[in-house]
Design a protein around this motif. Structure first.
Motif, short mmCIF file in Angstrom:
data_model
loop_
_atom_site.label_atom_id
_atom_site.label_comp_id
_atom_site.label_asym_id
_atom_site.label_seq_id
_atom_site.Cartn_x
_atom_site.Cartn_y
_atom_site.Cartn_z
N SER A 271 1.16 -1.38 0.24
CA SER A 271 0.10 0.05 0.12
C SER A 271 0.66 1.35 -0.26
O SER A 271 -0.02 2.68 -0.46
N ARG B 211 -3.59 -4.55 4.55
CA ARG B 211 -4.76 -4.10 4.90
C ARG B 211 -5.15 -2.88 4.39
O ARG B 211 -6.70 -2.89 4.57
N ASN C 53 7.18 -8.64 2.23
CA ASN C 53 8.31 -6.87 2.23
C ASN C 53 7.45 -6.33 3.26
O ASN C 53 7.96 -4.94 4.00
N TYR D 15 12.10 -4.52 16.39
CA TYR D 15 11.85 -4.23 15.23
C TYR D 15 13.41 -5.28 14.54
O TYR D 15 12.77 -6.47 13.94
N LYS E 80 13.24 -8.92 12.92
CA LYS E 80 14.28 -8.81 11.07
C LYS E 80 15.05 -10.42 10.88
O LYS E 80 15.67 -10.60 10.31
N ALA F 24 16.03 3.95 3.10
CA ALA F 24 15.34 4.23 2.38
C ALA F 24 14.36 5.31 2.58
O ALA F 24 13.25 4.99 3.69
N THR G 262 10.51 6.17 3.01
CA THR G 262 9.56 5.95 2.89
C THR G 262 8.78 7.01 4.12
O THR G 262 9.52 7.18 5.80
N1 LIG Z 1 12.48 2.47 4.82
C1 LIG Z 1 13.91 1.86 5.15
O1 LIG Z 1 14.87 2.89 5.66
C2 LIG Z 1 13.77 0.51 5.16
C3 LIG Z 1 15.09 -0.06 5.80
C4 LIG Z 1 15.41 -1.62 6.38
C5 LIG Z 1 13.97 -1.85 5.55
N2 LIG Z 1 13.33 -1.79 5.47
C6 LIG Z 1 12.10 -3.00 5.49
O2 LIG Z 1 11.53 -2.51 3.95
C7 LIG Z 1 9.88 -3.47 3.61
C8 LIG Z 1 9.79 -1.76 3.28
O3 LIG Z 1 9.67 -0.51 4.06
P1 LIG Z 1 9.32 0.90 4.20
O4 LIG Z 1 9.54 1.91 4.65
O5 LIG Z 1 8.53 0.86 2.84
O6 LIG Z 1 7.64 0.86 5.08
P2 LIG Z 1 5.81 1.54 5.08
O7 LIG Z 1 6.69 2.75 4.14
O8 LIG Z 1 5.48 1.28 6.39
O9 LIG Z 1 5.36 -0.20 4.69
C9 LIG Z 1 5.09 -1.31 5.32
C10 LIG Z 1 4.43 -1.63 4.34
O10 LIG Z 1 3.92 -2.84 5.02
C11 LIG Z 1 2.78 -3.42 5.11
N3 LIG Z 1 2.18 -3.79 6.61
C12 LIG Z 1 2.30 -3.22 7.63
N4 LIG Z 1 2.05 -4.12 8.50
C13 LIG Z 1 1.30 -4.96 7.79
C14 LIG Z 1 0.60 -5.64 8.36
N5 LIG Z 1 0.15 -6.60 9.94
N6 LIG Z 1 -0.60 -6.50 7.57
C15 LIG Z 1 0.23 -6.63 6.09
N7 LIG Z 1 0.73 -4.91 5.72
C16 LIG Z 1 1.01 -4.33 6.16
C17 LIG Z 1 1.99 -1.80 5.27
O11 LIG Z 1 0.88 -1.20 4.24
P3 LIG Z 1 -0.90 -1.70 5.72
O12 LIG Z 1 -0.50 -0.67 6.31
O13 LIG Z 1 -2.04 -1.37 4.63
O14 LIG Z 1 -0.96 -2.44 5.70
C18 LIG Z 1 2.68 -1.14 3.73
O15 LIG Z 1 2.23 -1.49 2.70
C19 LIG Z 1 9.89 -3.24 5.84
O16 LIG Z 1 9.61 -4.87 5.55
C20 LIG Z 1 10.90 -2.71 6.04
O17 LIG Z 1 10.98 -3.75 7.22
C21 LIG Z 1 12.69 -0.62 5.11
#
Ligand SMILES: NC(=O)c1ccc[n+]([C@@H]2O[C@H](COP(=O)([O-])OP(=O)(O)OC[C@H]3O[C@@H](n4cnc5c(N)ncnc54)[C@H](OP(=O)(O)O)[C@@H]3O)[C@@H](O)[C@H]2O)c1
Length: 231
Positions: A13, A37, A83, A150, A154, A183, A185
């Motif tokens: 999303s 969700r 993801n 967290y 992970k 990243a 976000t």
């Molecule tokens: N951004 C960073 O700097 C960074 C760094 C290291 C790792 N990561 C990892 O990369 C991945 C993507 O990160 P992002 O930064 O793009 O995060 P984000 O913007 O928070 O997006 C997370 C996604 O996960 C979904 N999600 C969360 N809880 C959920 C649940 N209970 N059931 C189903 N879906 C769920 C959310 O959708 P809904 O709320 O619609 O469910 C959203 O689409 C994550 O695993 C994060 O831990 C990110």
């Protein structure tokens, strides 16, 4: 010959997941199942005819059955990108049982049940499962105070990747894990307001999409850091 692929993106999303759905859908040979969700946030995907959206909550009590129901709609699945992620930034001593449990449910247990559900759709033709972890969950990396729930959840999914690859090494299903660095976000902004990441969500998505489409030819059970920081 056309190389048709069915690809599941969990956590579609917003952020990196949303960018991956858009990039994958740009290829008309791809059918993309976008799971999250927040179905309202995925409404714009309805303009993309090769994207099918489903409400999906990794904290649901019947997750495996829900996932099996969604996956039953397609004949086979080539790629699953786990993801979705849940980040809580809070001093360790203040973390409640529910907060720790919730991080593990989304980041670890939910991923394992999603994989159980996808296997019957992948075993015959083969496929690639990509788990998205974090540099914080990568052994020996710099750690950040406040991320105990967290980062440990992970780290668990990184370990699961190695375990799964061993257990399924004689099958055509490959699993790898990418430990992402920062990243830009909403998750990062919510957890660390004002922090500027060196990589955009779209750029990170480009890397993961390419990895998911191609790397199972060369790798299985690998846990890889994806980060510009040194060493
Ligand atoms: N951004 C960073 O700097 C960074 C760094 C290291 C790792 N990561 C990892 O990369 C991945 C993507 O990160 P992002 O930064 O793009 O995060 P984000 O913007 O928070 O997006 C997370 C996604 O996960 C979904 N999600 C969360 N809880 C959920 C649940 N209970 N059931 C189903 N879906 C769920 C959310 O959708 P809904 O709320 O619609 O469910 C959203 O689409 C994550 O695993 C994060 O831990 C990110």
């Amino acid at each position: 010959m056309q190389n048709k692929k069915t690809i599941v993106v969990v956590g579609a999303s917003r952020g990196i997941g949303r960018a991956m759905v858009e990039q994958l859908a740009a290829n008309p040979n791809h059918t993309v199942l976008a799971l999250s969700r927040n179905t309202k946030a995925m409404e714009e995907f309805s303009e993309l005819e090769n994207v099918i959206c489903h409400p999906f909550d990794l904290e649901s009590g019947h997750l495996r059955q829900v996932a099996e129901g969604i996956f039953a709609e397609v004949e086979s699945i080539d790629i699953l990108i786990n993801n979705a992620g849940k980040l809580i930034n809070k001093p360790f001593a203040e973390l409640s049982h529910d907060e720790i449990s919730s991080c593990y449910q989304v980041n670890t247990i939910g991923v394992m049940h999603t994989v159980q559900a996808v296997l019957p759709k992948m075993l015959e033709k083969g496929g690639h499962i990509v788990n998205i972890s974090s540099m914080g969950g990568f052994q020996g990396s710099v750690k950040f105070a406040g991320l105990a729930a967290y980062s440990t959840s992970k780290a668990a999914i990184a370990s699961f990747t190695e375990l799964f690859a061993e257990e399924y090494k004689d099958s055509k299903v490959k699993m790898n894990c990418l430990c992402l660095g920062a990243a830009q976000t909403e998750m990062l902004e919510e957890a660390f307001p004002g922090y500027e990441a060196p990589v955009s969500a779209e750029k990170m998505a480009e890397f993961i999409v390419d990895f998911a489409l191609n790397s199972n030819q060369w790798m299985n059970g690998k846990v890889l850091p994806v980060s510009l920081t040194t060493p």
